[in-house]
Design a protein around this motif. Structure first.
Motif, PDB file in Angstrom:
ATOM      1  N   GLN A 153      15.681   0.980  -5.155  1.00 57.34           N
ATOM      2  CA  GLN A 153      15.878  -0.015  -6.217  1.00 57.34           C
ATOM      3  C   GLN A 153      14.848   0.163  -7.333  1.00 57.34           C
ATOM      4  OE1 GLN A 153      18.277  -1.951  -6.733  1.00 57.34           O
ATOM      5  NE2 GLN A 153      17.619  -3.631  -8.048  1.00 57.34           N
ATOM      6  N   LEU A 154      13.622   0.466  -6.967  1.00 53.83           N
ATOM      7  CA  LEU A 154      12.573   0.684  -7.956  1.00 53.83           C
ATOM      8  C   LEU A 154      12.891   1.886  -8.835  1.00 53.83           C
ATOM      9  CD1 LEU A 154       9.760   0.058  -9.105  1.00 53.83           C
ATOM     10  CD2 LEU A 154       8.790   1.441  -7.252  1.00 53.83           C
ATOM     11  N   ALA A 155      13.380   2.957  -8.237  1.00 53.97           N
ATOM     12  CA  ALA A 155      13.754   4.147  -9.017  1.00 53.97           C
ATOM     13  C   ALA A 155      14.874   3.802  -9.995  1.00 53.97           C
ATOM     14  CB  ALA A 155      14.184   5.270  -8.083  1.00 53.97           C
ATOM     15  N   TYR A 156      15.846   3.016  -9.525  1.00 46.50           N
ATOM     16  CA  TYR A 156      16.926   2.553 -10.415  1.00 46.50           C
ATOM     17  C   TYR A 156      16.359   1.791 -11.610  1.00 46.50           C
ATOM     18  CZ  TYR A 156      19.704  -1.414 -12.011  1.00 46.50           C
ATOM     19  OH  TYR A 156      20.266  -2.396 -12.785  1.00 46.50           O
ATOM     20  N   SER A 183       0.796  -1.231   0.000  1.00 44.08           N
ATOM     21  CA  SER A 183       0.000   0.000   0.000  1.00 44.08           C
ATOM     22  C   SER A 183       0.827   1.281   0.000  1.00 44.08           C
ATOM     23  CB  SER A 183      -0.955  -0.003   1.199  1.00 44.08           C
ATOM     24  OG  SER A 183      -0.250  -0.142   2.413  1.00 44.08           O
ATOM     25  N   ASN A 184       2.079   1.226   0.488  1.00 44.41           N
ATOM     26  CA  ASN A 184       2.887   2.446   0.520  1.00 44.41           C
ATOM     27  C   ASN A 184       4.013   2.428  -0.520  1.00 44.41           C
ATOM     28  OD1 ASN A 184       4.022   0.395   2.115  1.00 44.41           O
ATOM     29  ND2 ASN A 184       5.017   1.818   3.522  1.00 44.41           N
ATOM     30  N   ILE A 185       3.820   1.679  -1.593  1.00 40.74           N
ATOM     31  CA  ILE A 185       4.700   1.693  -2.768  1.00 40.74           C
ATOM     32  C   ILE A 185       3.847   2.082  -3.974  1.00 40.74           C
ATOM     33  CG2 ILE A 185       6.074   0.249  -4.339  1.00 40.74           C
ATOM     34  CD1 ILE A 185       7.597   0.837  -1.823  1.00 40.74           C
ATOM     35  N   GLN A 186       4.421   2.826  -4.925  1.00 37.50           N
ATOM     36  CA  GLN A 186       3.642   3.333  -6.059  1.00 37.50           C
ATOM     37  C   GLN A 186       2.965   2.209  -6.846  1.00 37.50           C
ATOM     38  OE1 GLN A 186       7.499   4.886  -7.500  1.00 37.50           O
ATOM     39  NE2 GLN A 186       6.742   4.447  -9.564  1.00 37.50           N
ATOM     40  N   ASP A 187       1.794   2.532  -7.416  1.00 34.97           N
ATOM     41  CA  ASP A 187       0.957   1.533  -8.071  1.00 34.97           C
ATOM     42  C   ASP A 187       1.593   0.901  -9.301  1.00 34.97           C
ATOM     43  OD1 ASP A 187      -1.070   1.638  -6.234  1.00 34.97           O
ATOM     44  OD2 ASP A 187      -2.323   3.032  -7.380  1.00 34.97           O
ATOM     45  N   ASP A 188       2.416   1.653 -10.045  1.00 33.82           N
ATOM     46  CA  ASP A 188       2.946   1.113 -11.290  1.00 33.82           C
ATOM     47  C   ASP A 188       4.273   0.367 -11.112  1.00 33.82           C
ATOM     48  OD1 ASP A 188       4.649   3.228 -10.855  1.00 33.82           O
ATOM     49  OD2 ASP A 188       4.425   4.107 -12.854  1.00 33.82           O
ATOM     50  N   ALA A 189       4.625   0.044  -9.871  1.00 33.26           N
ATOM     51  CA  ALA A 189       5.801  -0.787  -9.624  1.00 33.26           C
ATOM     52  C   ALA A 189       5.511  -2.229 -10.008  1.00 33.26           C
ATOM     53  CB  ALA A 189       6.183  -0.716  -8.149  1.00 33.26           C
ATOM     54  N   MET A 190       6.487  -2.911 -10.598  1.00 34.74           N
ATOM     55  CA  MET A 190       6.370  -4.343 -10.858  1.00 34.74           C
ATOM     56  C   MET A 190       6.956  -5.074  -9.660  1.00 34.74           C
ATOM     57  SD  MET A 190       4.733  -4.589 -13.647  1.00 34.74           S
ATOM     58  CE  MET A 190       4.872  -6.315 -14.107  1.00 34.74           C
ATOM     59  N   LEU A 237      22.884   7.346 -16.188  1.00 33.17           N
ATOM     60  CA  LEU A 237      23.781   7.772 -15.102  1.00 33.17           C
ATOM     61  C   LEU A 237      23.018   7.892 -13.784  1.00 33.17           C
ATOM     62  CD1 LEU A 237      26.570   8.738 -14.181  1.00 33.17           C
ATOM     63  CD2 LEU A 237      25.905  11.057 -14.884  1.00 33.17           C
ATOM     64  N   GLN A 238      21.802   8.437 -13.854  1.00 32.71           N
ATOM     65  CA  GLN A 238      20.984   8.529 -12.641  1.00 32.71           C
ATOM     66  C   GLN A 238      20.683   7.148 -12.078  1.00 32.71           C
ATOM     67  OE1 GLN A 238      17.531  10.715 -13.924  1.00 32.71           O
ATOM     68  NE2 GLN A 238      18.534  12.720 -13.791  1.00 32.71           N
ATOM     69  N   ALA A 239      20.354   6.222 -12.959  1.00 35.12           N
ATOM     70  CA  ALA A 239      20.031   4.860 -12.529  1.00 35.12           C
ATOM     71  C   ALA A 239      21.208   4.238 -11.785  1.00 35.12           C
ATOM     72  CB  ALA A 239      19.644   3.996 -13.736  1.00 35.12           C
ATOM     73  N   LEU A 240      22.375   4.274 -12.371  1.00 37.86           N
ATOM     74  CA  LEU A 240      23.532   3.634 -11.755  1.00 37.86           C
ATOM     75  C   LEU A 240      23.976   4.362 -10.487  1.00 37.86           C
ATOM     76  CD1 LEU A 240      25.631   2.634 -14.905  1.00 37.86           C
ATOM     77  CD2 LEU A 240      24.265   1.151 -13.424  1.00 37.86           C
ATOM     78  N   THR A 241      23.777   5.669 -10.421  1.00 40.60           N
ATOM     79  CA  THR A 241      24.117   6.424  -9.210  1.00 40.60           C
ATOM     80  C   THR A 241      23.215   6.006  -8.053  1.00 40.60           C
ATOM     81  OG1 THR A 241      24.887   8.310 -10.521  1.00 40.60           O
ATOM     82  CG2 THR A 241      24.359   8.733  -8.217  1.00 40.60           C
ATOM     83  N   LEU A 242      21.967   5.715  -8.346  1.00 40.24           N
ATOM     84  CA  LEU A 242      21.028   5.284  -7.309  1.00 40.24           C
ATOM     85  C   LEU A 242      21.294   3.868  -6.820  1.00 40.24           C
ATOM     86  CD1 LEU A 242      17.498   6.575  -8.396  1.00 40.24           C
ATOM     87  CD2 LEU A 242      18.686   7.073  -6.256  1.00 40.24           C
ATOM     88  N   ASN A 243      21.873   3.036  -7.660  1.00 37.78           N
ATOM     89  CA  ASN A 243      22.033   1.624  -7.311  1.00 37.78           C
ATOM     90  C   ASN A 243      22.972   1.476  -6.112  1.00 37.78           C
ATOM     91  OD1 ASN A 243      23.114  -1.279  -7.571  1.00 37.78           O
ATOM     92  ND2 ASN A 243      21.415  -1.190  -9.026  1.00 37.78           N
ATOM     93  N   ARG A 244      22.536   0.722  -5.107  1.00 37.73           N
ATOM     94  CA  ARG A 244      23.300   0.594  -3.862  1.00 37.73           C
ATOM     95  C   ARG A 244      24.657  -0.082  -4.061  1.00 37.73           C
ATOM     96  NH1 ARG A 244      22.046   1.088   1.209  1.00 37.73           N
ATOM     97  NH2 ARG A 244      23.228  -0.808   1.695  1.00 37.73           N
ATOM     98  N   THR A 245      24.846  -0.777  -5.162  1.00 39.39           N
ATOM     99  CA  THR A 245      26.143  -1.420  -5.387  1.00 39.39           C
ATOM    100  C   THR A 245      27.180  -0.442  -5.919  1.00 39.39           C
ATOM    101  OG1 THR A 245      25.700  -2.089  -7.676  1.00 39.39           O
ATOM    102  CG2 THR A 245      24.948  -3.579  -5.939  1.00 39.39           C
ATOM    103  N   ILE A 246      26.754   0.793  -6.236  1.00 39.70           N
ATOM    104  CA  ILE A 246      27.675   1.787  -6.810  1.00 39.70           C
ATOM    105  C   ILE A 246      27.701   3.057  -5.963  1.00 39.70           C
ATOM    106  CG2 ILE A 246      28.214   3.205  -8.823  1.00 39.70           C
ATOM    107  CD1 ILE A 246      26.832   1.046 -10.541  1.00 39.70           C
TER     108      ILE A 246
END
Length: 441
Positions: free
Chosen positions: A387-390, A349-356, A407-416
């Protein structure tokens, strides 16, 4: 309702295909197949598996109409179920996915971090093409997709085919974990009722009920804390997988609320994992030198012998059986509970609706009916949203040809995390993936 079905395996040359074929034989009374076609674009690989299949099916599945092909129309015409397991770029590109990031000091893994980003962007184009090809020849076929990284693939397919309700993305790792829990407890895992939430390769079991309604999670955590954790098929696993399962003990000690998906270790402990991964010999090398060689050697031996009676194929039962069980539940309206990937729409319920999201769902002839999760805690919500934003930015980058979004995606990823490191990794991956990725503006 049909009594038997036409099935196509896409990725017929995969090392996972023999195990899937053996599962089909084992489960032929539960999910009868009238016609089976294997399809692959790499004829030489598929031919080795295909000749093995002829021998196996003649002995174990008499009457089944079988063929293997590189022709799309032959593969997709009048089919009821498509089982998908492709690897765009093969093991050569998987090796790059793992070694390029490691050479720059960050996680190199098939589906997580920068490696998963590279693999995901390669997979999208081929997955869209396959779905279009299937729909051209069999508009009502169920497409059951194992192709990794499933989260990125599922998000891309959601955008391109929003009205197609017969595409179902699945992953066998939760099933592997459930079977491994059964081994730990000495119980039949098919009787477990799991409660699970997350994203693909990024989730948690919150409860695990037995057939009497007792929650087994407290006992499982106690046993794992005391004795560690091994996969159900530990005797067949390569060392890297045994190490992966062993890390569950660390995760449970640090974050004892739930039982984690094994892949979370790459996000919880990226520095530790980098320090313990060999940049010159990764899991891709292990697979090519191990499972790949064993599977193809055994397929050739069986084909030459003309009998599969003494076959010693090394395979993962969960991988093969899970996709057949999913097809069975859909085909015969069984209403069984499986963990699958679906659009959120309020499940969490507290995660956006269009998340897979990846959650437990009842599987019927009309597809999945997900079971509500409700509100998740701040720590898990924070991890998931990052992770979803990534994942969403990665898919944006593909469709928009956007270097900035990549670049935004990889910057958000916790492994980087570091933007300067993300740019360095991205530039190296762009070079390694020429011809596979769109050109970034």
């Amino acid at each position: 309702m049909k009594n038997s079905f036409n099935v196509t395996i896409v990725g017929g040359g995969s090392t996972w295909t023999p195990g899937l074929l053996m599962s089909m034989c084992k489960m032929k009374d539960r999910f009868p197949i009238k016609k089976l076609v294997m399809y692959d674009i790499v004829e030489q690989r598929q031919a080795v598996i295909g000749e093995f299949a002829k021998v196996l099916l003649k002995e174990e599945y008499p009457g089944l109409e079988f063929s293997y092909t590189t022709n799309k129309e032959e593969a997709y015409k009048d089919v009821d179920f498509v089982f998908m397991q492709i690897r765009t770029g093969g093991y050569k590109m998987r090796e790059q996915d793992e070694k390029v990031p490691l050479s720059l000091g960050v996680i190199g893994q098939e589906t997580c971090g920068a490696g998963g980003f590279a693999y995901g962007l390669r997979s999208i184009r081929d997955m869209i093409e396959i779905v279009n090809d299937v729909r051209k020849h069999s508009k009502d076929a169920w497409i059951l997709n194992y192709t990794n990284p499933a989260a990125i693939v599922a998000e891309a397919l959601r955008r391109v085919f929003p009205e197609d309700k017969k595409i179902l993305n699945i992953c066998d790792q939760p099933v592997n974990l459930l079977r491994s829990y059964g081994r730990v407890l000495g119980m039949d895992s098919s009787k477990f009722e799991p409660v699970y939430f997350g994203l693909n390769h990024f989730g948690w079991f919150t409860n695990l009920y037995d057939d009497e309604g007792k929650d087994l999670l407290p006992k499982l955590k106690e046993v794992i804390n005391e004795r560690g954790f091994i996969p159900v098929d530990a005797e067949q696993r390569d060392k890297s997988w045994l190490d992966t399962y062993a890390m569950v003990q660390d995760m449970v000690k640090d974050f004892p609320d739930y039982l984690p998906n094994t892949y979370l270790q790459y996000y919880y402990y990226p520095d530790y994992k980098v320090a313990h991964l060999n940049p010159n010999y990764t899991r891709a090398n292990e697979v090519m030198d191990g499972r790949e060689k064993r599977v193809f050697d055994e397929c050739r031996r069986v084909a030459e012998a003309g009998s599969a009676k003494d076959c010693h194929m090394v395979h993962n039962d969960a991988h093969g059986e899970f996709i057949v069980e999913v097809a069975e539940s859909i085909a015969f309206n069984k209403g069984r509970i499986y963990i699958v990937i679906v659009e959120n729409n309020g499940i969490i319920s507290n995660i956006q609706d269009d998340a897979m999201v990846e959650v437990a769902a009842v599987l019927t002839s009309n597809g999945p009916r997900p079971l509500a999760v409700g509100t998740i805690g701040t720590f898990y919500k924070g991890l998931m949203e990052s992770q979803l934003a990534y994942e969403k930015l990665a898919v944006d980058a593909y469709f928009e040809g956007s270097y900035e979004k990549a670049l935004q995606a990889l910057t958000l990823n916790r492994t980087i995390v570091s933007a300067k490191k993300a740019r360095e990794v991205l530039d190296a991956l762009i070079e390694a993936n020429k011809g596979y990725w769109p050109e970034f503006k």
